[in-house]
Every structure is written in C-alpha cells, then in structure tokens.
Write a protein that holds these residues in place. Structure first.
Motif, PDB file in Angstrom:
ATOM      1  N   GLY A 143       0.812  -1.231   0.000  1.00 29.71           N
ATOM      2  CA  GLY A 143       0.000   0.000   0.000  1.00 29.71           C
ATOM      3  C   GLY A 143       0.835   1.266   0.000  1.00 29.71           C
ATOM      4  O   GLY A 143       0.299   2.371  -0.047  1.00 29.71           O
ATOM      5  N   GLY A 144       2.167   1.117   0.016  1.00 28.34           N
ATOM      6  CA  GLY A 144       3.041   2.289   0.125  1.00 28.34           C
ATOM      7  C   GLY A 144       2.914   3.273  -1.030  1.00 28.34           C
ATOM      8  O   GLY A 144       2.979   4.480  -0.838  1.00 28.34           O
ATOM      9  N   THR A 145       2.740   2.746  -2.243  1.00 29.49           N
ATOM     10  CA  THR A 145       2.645   3.666  -3.385  1.00 29.49           C
ATOM     11  C   THR A 145       1.290   4.370  -3.426  1.00 29.49           C
ATOM     12  O   THR A 145       1.106   5.319  -4.179  1.00 29.49           O
ATOM     13  CB  THR A 145       2.853   2.947  -4.745  1.00 29.49           C
ATOM     14  OG1 THR A 145       1.749   2.046  -4.967  1.00 29.49           O
ATOM     15  CG2 THR A 145       4.167   2.179  -4.788  1.00 29.49           C
ATOM     16  N   GLN A 146       0.350   3.900  -2.626  1.00 32.01           N
ATOM     17  CA  GLN A 146      -0.994   4.482  -2.626  1.00 32.01           C
ATOM     18  C   GLN A 146      -1.261   5.315  -1.367  1.00 32.01           C
ATOM     19  O   GLN A 146      -1.735   6.443  -1.432  1.00 32.01           O
ATOM     20  CB  GLN A 146      -2.049   3.367  -2.753  1.00 32.01           C
ATOM     21  CG  GLN A 146      -1.849   2.526  -4.020  1.00 32.01           C
ATOM     22  CD  GLN A 146      -1.822   3.379  -5.279  1.00 32.01           C
ATOM     23  OE1 GLN A 146      -2.737   4.156  -5.527  1.00 32.01           O
ATOM     24  NE2 GLN A 146      -0.768   3.249  -6.078  1.00 32.01           N
ATOM     25  N   ARG A 147      -0.972   4.720  -0.211  1.00 29.37           N
ATOM     26  CA  ARG A 147      -1.285   5.446   1.035  1.00 29.37           C
ATOM     27  C   ARG A 147      -0.292   6.576   1.297  1.00 29.37           C
ATOM     28  O   ARG A 147      -0.674   7.617   1.809  1.00 29.37           O
ATOM     29  CB  ARG A 147      -1.322   4.490   2.237  1.00 29.37           C
ATOM     30  CG  ARG A 147      -2.473   3.497   2.177  1.00 29.37           C
ATOM     31  CD  ARG A 147      -2.657   2.751   3.496  1.00 29.37           C
ATOM     32  NE  ARG A 147      -3.741   1.799   3.399  1.00 29.37           N
ATOM     33  CZ  ARG A 147      -3.604   0.490   3.135  1.00 29.37           C
ATOM     34  NH1 ARG A 147      -2.396  -0.028   2.960  1.00 29.37           N
ATOM     35  NH2 ARG A 147      -4.656  -0.294   3.043  1.00 29.37           N
ATOM     36  N   LEU A 148       0.984   6.353   0.977  1.00 35.03           N
ATOM     37  CA  LEU A 148       1.982   7.391   1.303  1.00 35.03           C
ATOM     38  C   LEU A 148       1.734   8.693   0.542  1.00 35.03           C
ATOM     39  O   LEU A 148       1.684   9.760   1.166  1.00 35.03           O
ATOM     40  CB  LEU A 148       3.409   6.868   1.083  1.00 35.03           C
ATOM     41  CG  LEU A 148       4.508   7.808   1.587  1.00 35.03           C
ATOM     42  CD1 LEU A 148       4.442   7.969   3.097  1.00 35.03           C
ATOM     43  CD2 LEU A 148       5.890   7.304   1.177  1.00 35.03           C
ATOM     44  N   PRO A 149       1.548   8.659  -0.799  1.00 32.14           N
ATOM     45  CA  PRO A 149       1.268   9.940  -1.487  1.00 32.14           C
ATOM     46  C   PRO A 149      -0.013  10.607  -1.022  1.00 32.14           C
ATOM     47  O   PRO A 149      -0.089  11.833  -1.003  1.00 32.14           O
ATOM     48  CB  PRO A 149       1.170   9.560  -2.972  1.00 32.14           C
ATOM     49  CG  PRO A 149       1.286   8.098  -3.059  1.00 32.14           C
ATOM     50  CD  PRO A 149       1.709   7.543  -1.755  1.00 32.14           C
ATOM     51  N   ARG A 150      -0.996   9.808  -0.628  1.00 28.13           N
ATOM     52  CA  ARG A 150      -2.233  10.428  -0.123  1.00 28.13           C
ATOM     53  C   ARG A 150      -1.965  11.144   1.196  1.00 28.13           C
ATOM     54  O   ARG A 150      -2.637  12.109   1.533  1.00 28.13           O
ATOM     55  CB  ARG A 150      -3.323   9.371   0.064  1.00 28.13           C
ATOM     56  CG  ARG A 150      -4.000   8.946  -1.257  1.00 28.13           C
ATOM     57  CD  ARG A 150      -4.854   7.693  -1.040  1.00 28.13           C
ATOM     58  NE  ARG A 150      -5.709   7.354  -2.164  1.00 28.13           N
ATOM     59  CZ  ARG A 150      -5.316   6.731  -3.273  1.00 28.13           C
ATOM     60  NH1 ARG A 150      -4.040   6.414  -3.450  1.00 28.13           N
ATOM     61  NH2 ARG A 150      -6.181   6.434  -4.233  1.00 28.13           N
ATOM     62  N   LEU A 151      -1.001  10.644   1.950  1.00 27.63           N
ATOM     63  CA  LEU A 151      -0.707  11.242   3.259  1.00 27.63           C
ATOM     64  C   LEU A 151       0.241  12.431   3.150  1.00 27.63           C
ATOM     65  O   LEU A 151       0.014  13.474   3.771  1.00 27.63           O
ATOM     66  CB  LEU A 151      -0.091  10.172   4.179  1.00 27.63           C
ATOM     67  CG  LEU A 151       0.214  10.589   5.610  1.00 27.63           C
ATOM     68  CD1 LEU A 151      -1.081  10.874   6.381  1.00 27.63           C
ATOM     69  CD2 LEU A 151       1.019   9.512   6.338  1.00 27.63           C
ATOM     70  N   ILE A 152       1.326  12.282   2.363  1.00 32.51           N
ATOM     71  CA  ILE A 152       2.358  13.338   2.376  1.00 32.51           C
ATOM     72  C   ILE A 152       2.524  14.024   1.021  1.00 32.51           C
ATOM     73  O   ILE A 152       3.373  14.895   0.887  1.00 32.51           O
ATOM     74  CB  ILE A 152       3.729  12.787   2.851  1.00 32.51           C
ATOM     75  CG1 ILE A 152       4.295  11.732   1.878  1.00 32.51           C
ATOM     76  CG2 ILE A 152       3.634  12.202   4.263  1.00 32.51           C
ATOM     77  CD1 ILE A 152       5.743  11.345   2.157  1.00 32.51           C
ATOM     78  N   GLY A 153       1.730  13.619   0.023  1.00 31.90           N
ATOM     79  CA  GLY A 153       1.863  14.223  -1.310  1.00 31.90           C
ATOM     80  C   GLY A 153       2.782  13.377  -2.184  1.00 31.90           C
ATOM     81  O   GLY A 153       3.698  12.701  -1.692  1.00 31.90           O
ATOM     82  N   ALA A 154       2.538  13.451  -3.499  1.00 29.23           N
ATOM     83  CA  ALA A 154       3.246  12.581  -4.439  1.00 29.23           C
ATOM     84  C   ALA A 154       4.749  12.888  -4.503  1.00 29.23           C
ATOM     85  O   ALA A 154       5.576  11.978  -4.604  1.00 29.23           O
ATOM     86  CB  ALA A 154       2.633  12.704  -5.830  1.00 29.23           C
ATOM     87  N   GLY A 155       5.108  14.176  -4.408  1.00 26.39           N
ATOM     88  CA  GLY A 155       6.517  14.554  -4.576  1.00 26.39           C
ATOM     89  C   GLY A 155       7.406  13.914  -3.525  1.00 26.39           C
ATOM     90  O   GLY A 155       8.414  13.269  -3.841  1.00 26.39           O
ATOM     91  N   LYS A 156       7.034  14.101  -2.256  1.00 24.95           N
ATOM     92  CA  LYS A 156       7.845  13.542  -1.160  1.00 24.95           C
ATOM     93  C   LYS A 156       7.790  12.019  -1.172  1.00 24.95           C
ATOM     94  O   LYS A 156       8.788  11.338  -0.893  1.00 24.95           O
ATOM     95  CB  LYS A 156       7.330  14.080   0.190  1.00 24.95           C
ATOM     96  CG  LYS A 156       8.048  15.329   0.658  1.00 24.95           C
ATOM     97  CD  LYS A 156       9.489  15.000   1.084  1.00 24.95           C
ATOM     98  CE  LYS A 156      10.351  16.248   1.121  1.00 24.95           C
ATOM     99  NZ  LYS A 156      11.793  15.953   1.101  1.00 24.95           N
TER     100      LYS A 156
END
Ligand code: HXC
Length: 259
Positions: A143-156
């Motif tokens: 889920g890292g490629t999905q949950r992480l950008p939703r949480l901190i933004g795609a760039g970071k």
C-alpha cells in the motif's frame, strides 16, 4: 487470543498489539499477516475495545516484510502470498475505532506501510522510517505507493520510494508522515494517553468521522461532502448526540454510551 508472532493485551478498553519477532527485527512473514488479520477482525467486532495501539515494542517497530521468506518466491507465489498482508492492512485501516501506531526504532518497508494503515503515528525520537524496497528490486507492495502519497503528497512520496532512503523522526514529522515525536521511553505512554482521549469521545461519532475521512479519499469533493452530510445527519439519531449537546448546556462532561 493466543498468537505466536504478536502479543495482544486489552486494558481499560484499549487493545495493544505488539509485534513479537525480535530476533529478526519484527520482520513480517505470512504468519504475522495472518495473525494481524485475525486480531483486527476480533478487535473490530469487540465493542468493549474502544481504541487499538500497534507497536513493535521499545526497540524496533518492524524492519519490513520477511526478505528470507520472499526471496525465493515467483510471481505466481507472490500474487497469492501477498494476500494475507492485504487482508490485514485493509482490516486495520478500516476498523471502526481509532488505531494508533507507536513507533520505536526502524519502521521500514512493510513495517512503514503497516504504520500507514493506522489513523495516527507517534514516533520515538530515535525512529527511522523508510521504504527501502527499491534497493531489493521491488516496490512498496503493502500500500506504500498508494497510502503514502495520499498522506504526504506525491513529490515527497516519490523521493522516499525512488531513493529507498531512511528518514529520522524529525524529518518524518516535518513532512507529515508522523503526527508526533516523543522521547523513546514515552512512545507507548503517549499512544495510550491519546487512545484514552479518543476512547472518551462518542464512539459512533468517532467511527463515522473516520469513515468519512477514509471513504472521502476515494471520492471527489462533491460526493465526499454528500457522504459527510449523510453521516452527520445519522448522528442525530444517536443518544450520544443528545447527551453531548445536553451536557454542554448543563455545563458538565458528557457521559457517552456509544449508541
Ligand atoms: C528478514 C530481517 C529483516 C527483514 C532484518 N532482518 N530485517 N530478516 N526480513 N526485512 C534480520 C537480519 O537478517 C538479522 O538476522 C536480524 O534481523 C538483525 O538484523 P541486522 O541486519 O543484523 O541488524 P542491523 O545491522 O542493525 O540493521 C538493521 C536494518 C537491516 C537496517 C533494519 O536489518 C535492514 O536493512 N533490514 C532490511 C530492511 C528492508 O529492506 N526492508 C524492506 C523489506 S521488503 P540474521 O539471522 O541474519 O543475523 C518489504 C516489502 C513489503 O517490506 C511488501 C508488502 C507487505
């Protein structure tokens, strides 16, 4: 609840799940995922449990999925063996009660992804977080490629995922990956304090607020606002809403019953 790779304790309505494979830095194998899936179902269905904490203990959260178990897998194996993690992570994320990750030491790969299923992340000042899968020739498949950008933004998220670099707790706080950083020996206490506060609120209202936020991320703004309005309206059918507003007018603390 008897498990081999996790320990579950329930005290005053707060359940603490502790990952328990210290010899491999709590690496997550399929047994861990199966046990997490089972405990998430059990705790989700137990009305006496008002909040859940997930931790790896005071040294390490989890150094990722078990590389030794994954190393010899083929694509077909992975298509089936990833499933326990998917079930566990989905159940934890969608549990109708607050889930707090208490993070000491490393939270890497699948360990970091596990923390992303929690509603709140509290990190020790010695915590190290990262998604090093790229260095193993894979990507964060929990889920890292999905949950992480939703949480901190795609760039970071891309920077973390493409580099595989670890970041410290302070940086994790700065980019919004964790909610709070505290001294290492206070992580669990802080998580319990927060869990206790959440548990004192109206359980139905909290659960619907969580649903609105989680479901809202899968909708456009207009649908999300409609969904929120329905949940908001529904709460006016609860005793907790009557009690909450009555207690305000009577200048006393509310006594919520979760119904
Ligand atoms: C299996 C692991 C492990 C892992 C550590 N160990 N991480 N075993 N899977 N992910 C084992 C080591 O092999 C070693 O056992 C013991 O734990 C202690 O680890 P060391 O490496 O000796 O400790 P240290 O030198 O302090 O280094 C700590 C570390 C390093 C930086 C965290 O262990 C590390 O880089 N681990 C892998 C991190 C990683 O790549 N995670 C992503 C995995 S992929 P032995 O018996 O050998 O001494 C992933 C995909 C998710 O998570 C997919 C969906 C869920």
């Amino acid at each position: 609840m008897a498990f081999e790779t996790i320990v579950v304790e329930i005290e005053d309505g707060i359940a603490t799940i502790t990952l328990n494979r210290p010899e491999v830095l709590n690496a997550l194998n399929s047994q861990v995922f199966n046990e997490l899936a089972e405990v998430a179902a059990n705790l989700g269905a137990d009305d006496s449990v008002r909040a859940v904490i997930i931790t790896g203990g005071d040294k390490v959260f989890a150094a990722g999925a078990d590389i030794k178990q994954m190393a010899s897998l083929g694509a077909v194996d992975v298509a089936t063996s990833v499933r326990p993690s998917r079930i566990a992570f989905d159940r934890l994320e969608n549990m109708s009660k607050p889930v707090i990750a208490a993070i000491n030491g490393y939270a890497l790969g699948g360990g970091c992804e596990l923390t992303l299923t929690a509603d709140i992340r509290i990190a020790a000042d010695n915590a190290q977080l990262g998604l090093p899968e790229i260095k193993l020739g894979i990507l964060p498949g929990g889920g890292g490629t999905q949950r992480l950008p939703r949480l901190i933004g795609a760039g970071k998220a891309k920077e973390l995922i493409f580099s595989g670099d670890f970041i410290n707790a302070e940086e994790a706080l700065r980019i919004g990956l964790v909610n709070k950083v505290v001294p290492a020996d206070q992580v669990l206490a802080e998580a319990k304090k927060m869990a206790k506060k959440f548990a004192s609120r109206g359980a139905v209202a909290l659960s619907l607020a969580k649903t609105c936020i989680n479901e809202g991320q899968r909708m456009d703004l207009e649908m999300g606002l409609q969904y929120e309005h329905k949940c908001f309206s529904l709460l006016f059918a609860t005793e907790d809403q009557k009690e909450g507003m009555k207690s305000f007018m009577e200048k006393r603390k509310p006594n919520f019953q979760g119904k």
